[in-house]
Design a protein around this motif. Structure first.
Motif, PDB file in Angstrom:
ATOM      1  N   ALA A  54      16.151  -4.063  23.002  1.00 17.90           N
ATOM      2  CA  ALA A  54      16.951  -4.735  23.989  1.00 17.90           C
ATOM      3  C   ALA A  54      16.065  -5.489  25.210  1.00 17.90           C
ATOM      4  O   ALA A  54      16.775  -6.394  25.475  1.00 17.90           O
ATOM      5  CB  ALA A  54      17.675  -3.477  24.707  1.00 17.90           C
ATOM      6  N   ILE A  55      14.981  -4.949  25.383  1.00 17.57           N
ATOM      7  CA  ILE A  55      14.066  -5.660  26.362  1.00 17.57           C
ATOM      8  C   ILE A  55      13.720  -6.932  26.070  1.00 17.57           C
ATOM      9  O   ILE A  55      13.687  -8.065  26.796  1.00 17.57           O
ATOM     10  CB  ILE A  55      12.952  -4.778  26.874  1.00 17.57           C
ATOM     11  N   LYS A  56      13.474  -7.174  24.598  1.00 18.96           N
ATOM     12  CA  LYS A  56      12.941  -8.402  24.219  1.00 18.96           C
ATOM     13  C   LYS A  56      14.003  -9.440  23.907  1.00 18.96           C
ATOM     14  O   LYS A  56      14.136 -10.588  24.150  1.00 18.96           O
ATOM     15  CB  LYS A  56      12.594  -8.149  22.817  1.00 18.96           C
ATOM     16  N   LYS A  57      15.299  -8.846  23.968  1.00 13.07           N
ATOM     17  CA  LYS A  57      16.559  -9.813  23.919  1.00 13.07           C
ATOM     18  C   LYS A  57      17.036 -10.182  25.227  1.00 13.07           C
ATOM     19  O   LYS A  57      17.684 -10.915  25.542  1.00 13.07           O
ATOM     20  CB  LYS A  57      17.817  -9.084  23.357  1.00 13.07           C
ATOM     21  N   GLY A  58      16.328  -9.630  26.482  1.00 12.57           N
ATOM     22  CA  GLY A  58      16.510 -10.010  27.838  1.00 12.57           C
ATOM     23  C   GLY A  58      17.603  -9.197  28.450  1.00 12.57           C
ATOM     24  O   GLY A  58      18.133  -9.985  29.498  1.00 12.57           O
ATOM     25  N   HIS A  59      17.809  -8.176  27.980  1.00 12.67           N
ATOM     26  CA  HIS A  59      18.940  -7.490  28.592  1.00 12.67           C
ATOM     27  C   HIS A  59      18.532  -6.496  29.658  1.00 12.67           C
ATOM     28  O   HIS A  59      19.517  -5.855  30.279  1.00 12.67           O
ATOM     29  CB  HIS A  59      19.703  -6.334  27.529  1.00 12.67           C
ATOM     30  N   VAL A  60      17.326  -6.439  29.949  1.00 13.74           N
ATOM     31  CA  VAL A  60      16.835  -5.601  31.145  1.00 13.74           C
ATOM     32  C   VAL A  60      16.020  -6.426  32.114  1.00 13.74           C
ATOM     33  O   VAL A  60      15.143  -7.141  31.709  1.00 13.74           O
ATOM     34  CB  VAL A  60      15.869  -4.440  30.617  1.00 13.74           C
ATOM     35  N   SER A  61      16.241  -6.089  33.357  1.00 13.44           N
ATOM     36  CA  SER A  61      15.579  -6.587  34.373  1.00 13.44           C
ATOM     37  C   SER A  61      15.089  -5.727  35.534  1.00 13.44           C
ATOM     38  O   SER A  61      15.840  -4.944  35.570  1.00 13.44           O
ATOM     39  CB  SER A  61      16.303  -7.833  35.212  1.00 13.44           C
ATOM     40  N   VAL A  62      13.953  -5.971  35.960  1.00 15.96           N
ATOM     41  CA  VAL A  62      13.262  -4.948  36.975  1.00 15.96           C
ATOM     42  C   VAL A  62      13.048  -5.744  38.152  1.00 15.96           C
ATOM     43  O   VAL A  62      12.413  -6.891  38.225  1.00 15.96           O
ATOM     44  CB  VAL A  62      11.976  -4.119  36.460  1.00 15.96           C
ATOM     45  N   ASN A  63      13.820  -5.303  39.434  1.00 16.58           N
ATOM     46  CA  ASN A  63      13.588  -5.790  40.678  1.00 16.58           C
ATOM     47  C   ASN A  63      14.070  -7.481  40.534  1.00 16.58           C
ATOM     48  O   ASN A  63      13.568  -8.536  41.144  1.00 16.58           O
ATOM     49  CB  ASN A  63      12.242  -5.721  41.288  1.00 16.58           C
TER      50      ASN A  63
END
Length: 130
Positions: A22-31
């Motif tokens: 999910a992170i590799k697909k760009g579904h997660v952002s931090v700040n």
């Protein structure tokens, strides 16, 4: 702690590999910045996570040592997801119930019965008007 491990520890994903994907697909952002799986997470970070057509907004309160039980998750994160996101999901579920996608195959037995009941009701109304 790595962000993929954190999301797995606070039970947003069933496995770390699913979290990493999910992170590799760009579904997660931090700040506000798109994250990589190796990104370190610190207390007071704000994580935006897209899962099941909902944008979850999570505030990191503390870092767990390992995966925690469902009752203890609120110690390590604060869920700031707006209620409108969940209402939108409910509307999507309701709209899908009344729609049959083209090419999904033959109608089921229940679908056939519903069609016949609908057609019978129309025939009864026509006979009553005559």
């Amino acid at each position: 702690m790595r962000i993929d491990k954190y999301l797995w520890c606070v039970r947003y994903f069933k496995t770390r590999s699913i979290a990493t994907e999910a992170i590799k697909k760009g579904h997660v952002s931090v700040n506000g910045q798109t994250a990589k799986a190796s990104r370190e997470v610190f207390p007071m970070d704000k994580i935006v996570l897209r899962k099941d057509q909902i944008n979850y907004v999570i505030k990191v309160l503390d870092i767990p040592l390992n995966r925690v039980g469902p009752k203890l998750v609120d110690i390590y994160r604060k869920d700031e997801t707006p209620a409108e996101a969940f209402e939108h999901l409910e509307l999507l579920k309701l709209s899908k119930e009344h729609y049959r996608a083209k090419g999904t195959g033959r109608p089921t037995k229940k679908d056939r019965r519903d069609i016949y009941d609908y057609l019978d009701d129309d025939n009864l109304e026509e006979n009553e008007t005559e």
